[in-house]
Design a protein around this motif. Structure first.
Motif, PDB file in Angstrom:
ATOM      1  N   GLU A 103       0.832  -1.204   0.000  1.00  0.00           N
ATOM      2  CA  GLU A 103       0.000   0.000   0.000  1.00  0.00           C
ATOM      3  C   GLU A 103       0.870   1.259   0.000  1.00  0.00           C
ATOM      4  O   GLU A 103       0.547   2.244  -0.675  1.00  0.00           O
ATOM      5  CB  GLU A 103      -0.926  -0.016   1.213  1.00  0.00           C
ATOM      6  CG  GLU A 103      -1.990  -1.109   1.143  1.00  0.00           C
ATOM      7  CD  GLU A 103      -2.769  -1.258   2.437  1.00  0.00           C
ATOM      8  OE1 GLU A 103      -2.386  -0.604   3.444  1.00  0.00           O
ATOM      9  OE2 GLU A 103      -3.749  -2.024   2.465  1.00  0.00           O
ATOM     10  N   GLU A 107       0.924   4.059  -3.033  1.00  0.00           N
ATOM     11  CA  GLU A 107       0.660   5.472  -2.731  1.00  0.00           C
ATOM     12  C   GLU A 107       1.813   6.343  -3.215  1.00  0.00           C
ATOM     13  O   GLU A 107       1.611   7.453  -3.715  1.00  0.00           O
ATOM     14  CB  GLU A 107       0.459   5.634  -1.229  1.00  0.00           C
ATOM     15  CG  GLU A 107       0.087   7.035  -0.781  1.00  0.00           C
ATOM     16  CD  GLU A 107      -1.337   7.436  -1.137  1.00  0.00           C
ATOM     17  OE1 GLU A 107      -1.687   8.616  -0.939  1.00  0.00           O
ATOM     18  OE2 GLU A 107      -2.095   6.564  -1.615  1.00  0.00           O
ATOM     19  N   GLU A 112      -3.416   8.627  -7.275  1.00  0.00           N
ATOM     20  CA  GLU A 112      -4.749   8.681  -7.865  1.00  0.00           C
ATOM     21  C   GLU A 112      -5.258   7.332  -8.376  1.00  0.00           C
ATOM     22  O   GLU A 112      -6.437   7.027  -8.260  1.00  0.00           O
ATOM     23  CB  GLU A 112      -4.769   9.698  -9.008  1.00  0.00           C
ATOM     24  CG  GLU A 112      -4.486  11.125  -8.566  1.00  0.00           C
ATOM     25  CD  GLU A 112      -4.617  12.117  -9.705  1.00  0.00           C
ATOM     26  OE1 GLU A 112      -4.915  11.689 -10.837  1.00  0.00           O
ATOM     27  OE2 GLU A 112      -4.424  13.317  -9.464  1.00  0.00           O
ATOM     28  N   GLN A 114      -6.178   3.382  -8.931  1.00  0.00           N
ATOM     29  CA  GLN A 114      -6.536   2.224  -8.122  1.00  0.00           C
ATOM     30  C   GLN A 114      -5.474   1.138  -8.308  1.00  0.00           C
ATOM     31  O   GLN A 114      -4.949   0.951  -9.401  1.00  0.00           O
ATOM     32  CB  GLN A 114      -7.893   1.671  -8.556  1.00  0.00           C
ATOM     33  CG  GLN A 114      -9.062   2.598  -8.317  1.00  0.00           C
ATOM     34  CD  GLN A 114     -10.364   2.006  -8.807  1.00  0.00           C
ATOM     35  OE1 GLN A 114     -10.573   0.791  -8.749  1.00  0.00           O
ATOM     36  NE2 GLN A 114     -11.245   2.850  -9.309  1.00  0.00           N
ATOM     37  N   SER A 134      -1.282  -1.530 -10.726  1.00  0.00           N
ATOM     38  CA  SER A 134      -2.289  -0.501 -11.002  1.00  0.00           C
ATOM     39  C   SER A 134      -3.314  -1.050 -11.984  1.00  0.00           C
ATOM     40  O   SER A 134      -3.009  -1.912 -12.818  1.00  0.00           O
ATOM     41  CB  SER A 134      -1.632   0.768 -11.546  1.00  0.00           C
ATOM     42  OG  SER A 134      -0.869   0.503 -12.714  1.00  0.00           O
ATOM     43  N   THR A 212      -9.269   5.673 -11.564  1.00  0.00           N
ATOM     44  CA  THR A 212      -8.731   6.406 -10.426  1.00  0.00           C
ATOM     45  C   THR A 212      -9.554   6.073  -9.187  1.00  0.00           C
ATOM     46  O   THR A 212     -10.672   5.559  -9.274  1.00  0.00           O
ATOM     47  CB  THR A 212      -8.765   7.927 -10.668  1.00  0.00           C
ATOM     48  OG1 THR A 212     -10.105   8.326 -10.982  1.00  0.00           O
ATOM     49  CG2 THR A 212      -7.842   8.306 -11.811  1.00  0.00           C
ATOM     50  N   LYS A 213      -8.998   6.362  -8.026  1.00  0.00           N
ATOM     51  CA  LYS A 213      -9.708   6.125  -6.778  1.00  0.00           C
ATOM     52  C   LYS A 213     -10.949   7.015  -6.733  1.00  0.00           C
ATOM     53  O   LYS A 213     -10.955   8.111  -7.308  1.00  0.00           O
ATOM     54  CB  LYS A 213      -8.798   6.443  -5.591  1.00  0.00           C
ATOM     55  CG  LYS A 213      -7.574   5.552  -5.498  1.00  0.00           C
ATOM     56  CD  LYS A 213      -6.669   6.007  -4.366  1.00  0.00           C
ATOM     57  CE  LYS A 213      -5.400   5.169  -4.309  1.00  0.00           C
ATOM     58  NZ  LYS A 213      -4.456   5.643  -3.271  1.00  0.00           N
ATOM     59  N   SER A 215     -12.148   9.062  -4.665  1.00  0.00           N
ATOM     60  CA  SER A 215     -11.927  10.438  -4.208  1.00  0.00           C
ATOM     61  C   SER A 215     -11.272  11.301  -5.271  1.00  0.00           C
ATOM     62  O   SER A 215     -11.252  12.522  -5.180  1.00  0.00           O
ATOM     63  CB  SER A 215     -11.058  10.449  -2.948  1.00  0.00           C
ATOM     64  OG  SER A 215      -9.797   9.850  -3.211  1.00  0.00           O
ATOM     65  N   THR A 217     -12.017  10.720  -8.652  1.00  0.00           N
ATOM     66  CA  THR A 217     -12.820  10.602  -9.864  1.00  0.00           C
ATOM     67  C   THR A 217     -13.206  11.980 -10.377  1.00  0.00           C
ATOM     68  O   THR A 217     -13.652  12.843  -9.621  1.00  0.00           O
ATOM     69  CB  THR A 217     -14.101   9.788  -9.593  1.00  0.00           C
ATOM     70  OG1 THR A 217     -13.721   8.488  -9.127  1.00  0.00           O
ATOM     71  CG2 THR A 217     -14.923   9.652 -10.866  1.00  0.00           C
TER      72      THR A 217
END
Length: 219
Positions: A103, A107, A112, A114, A134, A212-213, A215, A217
């Motif tokens: 993780e 990061e 951004e 996933q 990714s 993208t995650k 948050s 998007t």
């Protein structure tokens, strides 16, 4: 010219002409003839300063030599553990540490996108390794149905599922049936599940999805 030199040069020319560089390089094959099967390559990669991106006293993280996405890393224990089949409850702290490290690497690589963290049900490479990959799957090395299905079907076992399984049973007890059949399934988009006949057509489709995650998007 010495006979052995002639044979060596002949073998090198043969490898240059015949090895598929999309999967393994000539150098990989040459090294395999000297040090063992190519599937043992992860142990050597752990000591390759050009491949290592992070490490601590328990783990080494390397870039996948043939990444199947824009970001693709392998998290490996320093201790020799051939595969998940050899993991027991005594390794739970290590598995959790591998997840946490994965993780952190994701990061650091891209805040951004996933990512998924997990293991192949039947790994092709010896030595325990967790994939950090990714979900854009944007890579020239992703070429075959086997490549795709190994990361987008039940063949790819989520790290948290492995940890839970070991917590409950004391070992990894895979419930993946007919793993080989999973690799031969029809190509399906990992987001919308639409089927495709070829990898190129699937790749054209994938870029239409926002991976993208939540948050991050775009509105």
């Amino acid at each position: 010219m010495h006979k052995n030199q002639a044979v060596s040069r002949g073998m090198f020319r043969f490898l240059l002409a015949n090895v598929n560089t999309g999967s393994r390089s000539c150098w990989d094959v040459l090294m395999a003839t000297k040090s063992g099967h190519w599937s043992q390559g992860l142990l050597a990669a752990m000591n390759d300063v050009t491949a290592v991106v992070d490490s601590d006293d328990k783990l080494v993280v390397i870039k996948d030599k043939y990444p199947k996405a824009k970001y693709h890393f392998l998290v490996m224990p320093r201790r020799k553990i051939p595969s998940l089949k050899h993991v027991t409850k005594t390794d739970l702290d290590l598995l959790r540490h591998m997840q946490k490290k994965g993780e952190e690497i994701a990061e650091r690589a891209n805040k951004e996108l996933q990512f998924r963290f997990g293991y192949h049900a039947v790994p092709s490479m010896s030595h325990l390794h967790m994939h950090v990959i990714s979900q854009d799957f944007n890579s020239p090395f992703l070429k075959t149905k086997k490549h795709w299905n190994s990361f987008t079907t039940q063949y790819f076992v989520d790290s948290h599922s492995v940890i839970k399984n070991v917590e409950e049973t004391g070992q990894w007890s895979p419930d993946v049936q007919d793993a080989d059949k999973l690799l031969k399934q029809n190509l399906r988009c990992h987001v919308c599940k639409k089927e495709f006949d070829t990898i190129p057509s699937l790749k054209v489709h994938i870029v239409l999805h926002d991976v993208t995650k939540p948050s991050h998007t775009k509105s």
